[in-house]
Design an enzyme around this catalytic site. Structure first.
Site, PDB file in Angstrom:
ATOM      1  N   LYS A  47       1.024  -1.136  -0.010  1.00  0.00           N
ATOM      2  CA  LYS A  47       0.025  -0.041   0.004  1.00  0.00           C
ATOM      3  C   LYS A  47       0.849   0.961  -0.130  1.00  0.00           C
ATOM      4  O   LYS A  47       1.682   1.540   0.884  1.00  0.00           O
ATOM      5  CB  LYS A  47      -0.926   0.121   1.368  1.00  0.00           C
ATOM      6  CG  LYS A  47      -1.921   1.024   1.260  1.00  0.00           C
ATOM      7  CD  LYS A  47      -2.864   1.135   2.445  1.00  0.00           C
ATOM      8  CE  LYS A  47      -3.857   2.466   2.457  1.00  0.00           C
ATOM      9  NZ  LYS A  47      -4.806   2.365   3.348  1.00  0.00           N
TER      10      LYS A  47
ATOM     11  N   ASP B  30     -13.364   4.840   9.753  1.00  0.00           N
ATOM     12  CA  ASP B  30     -13.848   4.684   8.455  1.00  0.00           C
ATOM     13  C   ASP B  30     -14.546   3.427   8.061  1.00  0.00           C
ATOM     14  O   ASP B  30     -14.066   2.813   7.000  1.00  0.00           O
ATOM     15  CB  ASP B  30     -12.559   5.181   7.531  1.00  0.00           C
ATOM     16  CG  ASP B  30     -12.925   5.625   5.958  1.00  0.00           C
ATOM     17  OD1 ASP B  30     -14.112   5.999   5.805  1.00  0.00           O
ATOM     18  OD2 ASP B  30     -12.132   5.726   5.448  1.00  0.00           O
TER      19      ASP B  30
HETATM   20  P1  ADP Z   1      -7.733   3.557   0.878  1.00  0.00           P
HETATM   21  O1  ADP Z   1      -6.763   4.497   2.164  1.00  0.00           O
HETATM   22  O2  ADP Z   1      -7.088   4.161  -0.239  1.00  0.00           O
HETATM   23  O3  ADP Z   1      -8.999   3.480   1.066  1.00  0.00           O
HETATM   24  P2  ADP Z   1      -7.462   0.788   1.587  1.00  0.00           P
HETATM   25  O4  ADP Z   1      -6.451   0.184   2.475  1.00  0.00           O
HETATM   26  O5  ADP Z   1      -8.860   0.883   1.968  1.00  0.00           O
HETATM   27  O6  ADP Z   1      -6.764   2.003   0.770  1.00  0.00           O
HETATM   28  O7  ADP Z   1      -7.238  -0.149   0.274  1.00  0.00           O
HETATM   29  C1  ADP Z   1      -8.034   0.266  -1.171  1.00  0.00           C
HETATM   30  C2  ADP Z   1      -8.590  -1.216  -1.665  1.00  0.00           C
HETATM   31  O8  ADP Z   1      -7.538  -2.155  -1.843  1.00  0.00           O
HETATM   32  C3  ADP Z   1      -9.678  -2.117  -0.592  1.00  0.00           C
HETATM   33  O9  ADP Z   1     -10.821  -1.634  -0.809  1.00  0.00           O
HETATM   34  C4  ADP Z   1      -9.278  -3.432  -1.208  1.00  0.00           C
HETATM   35  O10 ADP Z   1     -10.206  -3.617  -2.284  1.00  0.00           O
HETATM   36  C5  ADP Z   1      -8.117  -3.352  -1.494  1.00  0.00           C
HETATM   37  N1  ADP Z   1      -6.994  -3.886  -0.524  1.00  0.00           N
HETATM   38  C6  ADP Z   1      -6.580  -3.287   0.430  1.00  0.00           C
HETATM   39  N2  ADP Z   1      -5.668  -4.051   1.350  1.00  0.00           N
HETATM   40  C7  ADP Z   1      -5.760  -5.138   0.786  1.00  0.00           C
HETATM   41  C8  ADP Z   1      -5.130  -6.417   1.320  1.00  0.00           C
HETATM   42  N3  ADP Z   1      -4.372  -6.552   2.251  1.00  0.00           N
HETATM   43  N4  ADP Z   1      -5.738  -7.699   0.672  1.00  0.00           N
HETATM   44  C9  ADP Z   1      -6.481  -7.660  -0.390  1.00  0.00           C
HETATM   45  N5  ADP Z   1      -7.224  -6.358  -0.717  1.00  0.00           N
HETATM   46  C10 ADP Z   1      -6.824  -5.013  -0.067  1.00  0.00           C
HETATM   47 MG    MG Z   2     -10.151   2.256   2.006  1.00  0.00          MG
END
Ligand code: ADP
Ligand code: MG
Length: 398
Positions: A124, A229
């Site tokens: 991320k 959130d």
């Molecule tokens: P943001 O801060 O931009 O909202 P998120 O951490 O919520 O970022 O991640 C955005 C999207 O990426 C999530 O809605 C999910 O679909 C996917 N995602 C994030 N982390 C994971 C993970 N560890 N495994 C699978 N999908 C993930």
């Molecule tokens: Mg998110």
């Protein structure tokens, strides 16, 4: 902002030193003067080697020359910071190759990566601080203090905070991804094999999933935390097949929570508002999507508050604060996230026409060749159509 790792393999050891020098220099300089880069890089080949590296880095957009400055200098771009973080992950053997992007929010990129054993993980990349300048326009102080480092600083804070919470939650047995590594504005975590709740149109038993999600809110609260959130994008739902003794198969749904940079303590001045918002978000979604209405009101903040730390439960809000997060850091991050929320609220359609924001942020307009932002919804799966993993480095790393 697309992460393109192709140039990574072509960078020589000296180029990495120079890139690192620009990063070091930008701690105190918005635009890092060339002589300072030379000094910090201390290449054996002398100044001409540094200049060669500077050209190479500028050519692939990892640093950018700032022309209107009073002096000759460079600043680190998002791409440059991405490369530095990936370089660290690669040299620590946390990441070997980078694959497709699976998610894009206004302030993050989510990529599938693989480690040396080929195991898939998630990278991320936090991208805070370059969005929603429309709201920032009304905030003079913020604008005045805005400098080249603010996006770097804020994005790094977001990654640090998220990583700290993920660790604390994971250790306490909460259903969250396994935190694996952190560098600068990025974290590496386990890949959760599940879809966001938002993509699930039907569940066999909404009442039971609802109860699980509410009890997670309450369990967090008892450890002193509010997610902040808690919505259908940040709850992934695992489908686990189970076979009963009589041979009947059923599917058990198991929620996994993600996305922690905005978590707050139950002691926060606005804790009740955040708590209620999380609860209502789930209620609203269950009503809309599954036509489900809970039979009981609540849960209520005042009741949850009484359970904080009860029976010797570990206070995770305190754990994170003890992990090196200063009050100022939390405040800076909170201000930035609040700012993002005003624009990003509801998440759907919130990305519309933010091109002018980009311009506003990046006066030099040299590093961003964005084409995709503003069209995509956060959280929706995205296939870049390549399906391959790009190895980061060809040879060994120092
Ligand atoms: P943001 O801060 O931009 O909202 P998120 O951490 O919520 O970022 O991640 C955005 C999207 O990426 C999530 O809605 C999910 O679909 C996917 N995602 C994030 N982390 C994971 C993970 N560890 N495994 C699978 N999908 C993930
Ligand atoms: Mg998110």
């Amino acid at each position: 902002m697309k992460l393109d790792t192709r140039a990574m393999r072509h960078l020589a050891a000296e180029d990495w030193r120079v890139l690192t020098a620009v990063e070091m220099g930008s701690k105190n300089h918005e635009i890092v003067p060339t002589p300072l880069i030379e000094k910090l890089a201390r290449l054996r080949g002398g100044v001409s080697g540094v200049h060669r590296s500077i050209s190479a880095l500028a050519k692939v957009g990892l640093i950018a020359r700032v022309k209107e400055a009073k002096y000759d200098g460079y600043r680190l771009t998002y791409g440059g910071l991405d490369y530095l973080a990936l370089h660290t992950h690669a040299s620590r053997k946390d990441v070997y190759s980078v694959g497709n992007r699976i998610g894009v929010g206004k302030e993050s990129d989510i990529m599938v990566v693989a480690d040396h054993s080929g195991k898939q993980c998630v990278l991320k990349i936090h991208r805070l601080g370059r969005i929603s300048f429309r709201t920032v326009k009304s905030n003079r102080d913020y604008l005045k203090n805005r400098n080249a480092q603010s996006w770097m600083y804020l994005s790094r804070l977001a990654a640090m905070k998220e990583y700290a919470f993920m660790n604390a939650l994971h250790e306490e047995g909460f259903p969250v991804p396994v935190p694996l590594a952190q560098s600068r504005h990025t974290i590496v975590m386990s890949l959760v094999d599940a879809f966001p709740l938002r993509q699930i149109s039907e569940v066999p038993d909404p009442a039971s999933l609802y109860a699980d999600l509410i009890s997670l809110i309450l369990r967090l609260a008892s450890h002193g935390l509010i997610h902040g959130d808690y919505n259908e994008f940040n709850i992934l739902v695992k489908e686990i097949k189970s076979t009963a003794e009589d041979g009947t198969e059923s599917i058990v749904l198991e929620p996994v929570i993600i996305d922690f940079p905005q978590m707050v303590s139950m002691e926060h001045v606005n804790a009740e508002m955040y708590f209620d918002r999380d609860v209502n978000c789930i209620k609203r979604f269950f009503l809309r999507r599954f036509h489900f209405t809970p039979s009981q009101p609540g849960p209520f903040f005042k009741d949850a508050k009484k359970t904080v730390g009860k029976g010797g439960l570990k206070r995770l809000d305190a754990t994170v604060e003890a992990s090196g997060f200063t009050k100022k850091m939390l405040k800076d991050l909170e201000a930035a996230i609040k700012d993002k929320k005003t624009v990003g609220e509801g998440q759907e359609g919130a990305n519309e026409d933010d091109e002018d924001d980009e311009d506003d942020y990046d006066k030099d307009g040299d590093e961003d060749s964005e084409e995709e932002e503003g069209e995509e919804e956060e959280g929706d799966d995205e296939d870049e159509g390549e399906g391959r993993q790009e190895a980061l480095l060809s040879g060994g790393l120092s």
